[in-house]
Design a protein around this motif. Structure first.
Motif, short mmCIF file in Angstrom:
data_model
loop_
_atom_site.label_atom_id
_atom_site.label_comp_id
_atom_site.label_asym_id
_atom_site.label_seq_id
_atom_site.Cartn_x
_atom_site.Cartn_y
_atom_site.Cartn_z
N TYR A 204 -2.77 -35.51 37.10
CA TYR A 204 -3.62 -35.22 35.95
C TYR A 204 -2.79 -34.63 34.81
O TYR A 204 -2.07 -33.66 34.98
N ILE A 205 -2.95 -35.25 33.64
CA ILE A 205 -2.16 -34.89 32.46
C ILE A 205 -3.11 -34.42 31.36
O ILE A 205 -4.14 -35.04 31.10
N THR A 206 -2.73 -33.31 30.71
CA THR A 206 -3.46 -32.84 29.53
C THR A 206 -2.55 -33.02 28.32
O THR A 206 -1.38 -32.62 28.35
N LEU A 207 -3.10 -33.62 27.27
CA LEU A 207 -2.36 -33.92 26.05
C LEU A 207 -3.00 -33.19 24.87
O LEU A 207 -4.20 -32.95 24.86
N MET A 208 -2.15 -32.89 23.88
CA MET A 208 -2.67 -32.31 22.64
C MET A 208 -1.71 -32.65 21.52
O MET A 208 -0.49 -32.56 21.69
N GLY A 209 -2.25 -33.07 20.39
CA GLY A 209 -1.42 -33.33 19.23
C GLY A 209 -0.92 -32.03 18.63
O GLY A 209 -1.64 -31.04 18.61
N ASP A 210 0.31 -32.02 18.15
CA ASP A 210 0.88 -30.80 17.55
C ASP A 210 0.09 -30.37 16.32
O ASP A 210 0.05 -29.19 15.99
N GLY A 211 -0.54 -31.32 15.64
CA GLY A 211 -1.32 -31.01 14.45
C GLY A 211 -2.78 -30.71 14.75
O GLY A 211 -3.55 -30.45 13.84
N ASN A 212 -3.15 -30.72 16.02
CA ASN A 212 -4.53 -30.41 16.41
C ASN A 212 -4.67 -28.92 16.69
O ASN A 212 -3.74 -28.28 17.17
N LEU A 213 -5.86 -28.42 16.43
CA LEU A 213 -6.12 -27.00 16.65
C LEU A 213 -6.82 -26.74 17.97
O LEU A 213 -6.66 -25.66 18.54
N SER A 214 -7.57 -27.71 18.44
CA SER A 214 -8.29 -27.47 19.70
C SER A 214 -8.46 -28.73 20.54
O SER A 214 -8.57 -28.63 21.75
N GLY A 215 -8.51 -29.89 19.95
CA GLY A 215 -8.80 -31.11 20.69
C GLY A 215 -7.72 -31.46 21.70
O GLY A 215 -6.54 -31.45 21.40
N LYS A 216 -8.15 -31.73 22.92
CA LYS A 216 -7.24 -32.14 23.99
C LYS A 216 -7.73 -33.45 24.57
O LYS A 216 -8.91 -33.77 24.49
N LEU B 250 1.61 -33.53 13.22
CA LEU B 250 2.25 -32.66 12.23
C LEU B 250 2.60 -31.33 12.87
O LEU B 250 1.87 -30.87 13.73
N PRO B 251 3.65 -30.70 12.50
CA PRO B 251 4.63 -31.06 11.49
C PRO B 251 5.82 -31.84 12.04
O PRO B 251 6.73 -32.19 11.30
N PHE B 252 5.82 -32.13 13.34
CA PHE B 252 6.99 -32.76 13.97
C PHE B 252 7.09 -34.26 13.69
O PHE B 252 8.19 -34.80 13.63
N ARG C 161 -1.67 -21.58 14.20
CA ARG C 161 -1.41 -22.94 13.71
C ARG C 161 -2.27 -23.34 12.52
O ARG C 161 -1.81 -24.02 11.63
N ARG C 162 -3.53 -22.94 12.57
CA ARG C 162 -4.47 -23.32 11.50
C ARG C 162 -3.89 -22.97 10.12
O ARG C 162 -3.92 -23.78 9.21
N TYR C 163 -3.34 -21.78 9.99
CA TYR C 163 -2.82 -21.31 8.71
C TYR C 163 -1.51 -22.00 8.35
O TYR C 163 -1.29 -22.39 7.21
N TYR D 77 1.41 -26.16 5.26
CA TYR D 77 2.25 -27.35 5.34
C TYR D 77 1.58 -28.54 4.64
O TYR D 77 2.21 -29.24 3.86
N ARG D 78 0.30 -28.75 4.91
CA ARG D 78 -0.41 -29.88 4.30
C ARG D 78 -0.48 -29.74 2.79
O ARG D 78 -0.33 -30.73 2.08
N ARG D 79 -0.71 -28.54 2.30
CA ARG D 79 -0.77 -28.34 0.84
C ARG D 79 0.57 -28.67 0.20
O ARG D 79 0.63 -29.35 -0.81
N ILE D 80 1.64 -28.16 0.78
CA ILE D 80 2.98 -28.43 0.23
C ILE D 80 3.30 -29.91 0.35
O ILE D 80 3.75 -30.54 -0.61
N TYR D 81 3.03 -30.50 1.49
CA TYR D 81 3.35 -31.92 1.73
C TYR D 81 2.54 -32.81 0.79
O TYR D 81 3.09 -33.69 0.14
#
Length: 157
Positions: free
Chosen positions: A80-92, A35-37, A135-137, A142-146
């Motif tokens: 070496y690749i680092t990934l992160m979800g656009d909807g994640n706040l810290s997890g990689k 989210l939100p992409f 992002r958190r805010y 976004y989640r509330r509206i969605y």
């Protein structure tokens, strides 16, 4: 059209094989980590074999723990690749380039095809990454509206 749900444990290894053979694959996404992409259970992505990996690419990775994720590349150092979800706040997630199964070529969103590799889409991704502390805010709003819109659309009364 009838919808068939196949567990990821069965589906994704088969998709990995298809991508390794050079075949492009389209699938409906699950979850909220992009989210939100990319909206889970609504948007579809077309994956192509993973060539020429770049920062901000959205990729399907088969992680060392056996799980698959569809996340964005935020750092590359050699293999070496680092990934992160656009909807994640810290997890990689961390993996090797060889663990990347495929790269998103197209996102099908609300009936439109979006190329995530255009200059505009890559700029959006760069800005989204830069505003990580906020992002958190934004995601909460976004989640509330969605979720309110989903509830409204599914409410028969």
């Amino acid at each position: 059209m009838q919808r068939l749900n196949i567990p990821n444990e069965i589906l994704l290894p088969e998709i990995e094989k298809l991508l390794a053979s050079g075949t492009c694959v389209t699938l409906r996404t699950k979850g909220n980590s992009m989210l939100p992409f990319i909206v889970g259970d609504r948007d579809c992505v077309t994956l192509e074999p993973a060539d020429n990996l770049r920062l901000k690419d959205i990729v399907l990775a088969h992680l060392p723990n056996g799980h698959f994720v569809l996340h964005r590349i935020i750092h590359i150092k050699g293999e070496y690749i680092t990934l992160m979800g656009d909807g994640n706040l810290s997890g990689k997630e961390y993996c090797l380039a060889k663990d990347i199964c495929g790269k998103v070529r197209t996102i099908r969103k609300k009936g439109k095809n979006i190329d995530p590799n255009t200059k505009a889409e890559r700029l959006k991704a760069a800005v989204w990454l830069k505003i990580l502390p906020v992002r958190r805010y934004l995601l909460a709003i976004y989640r509330r509206i969605y979720l309110r819109n989903i509830k409204f659309l599914n409410d028969p009364g």
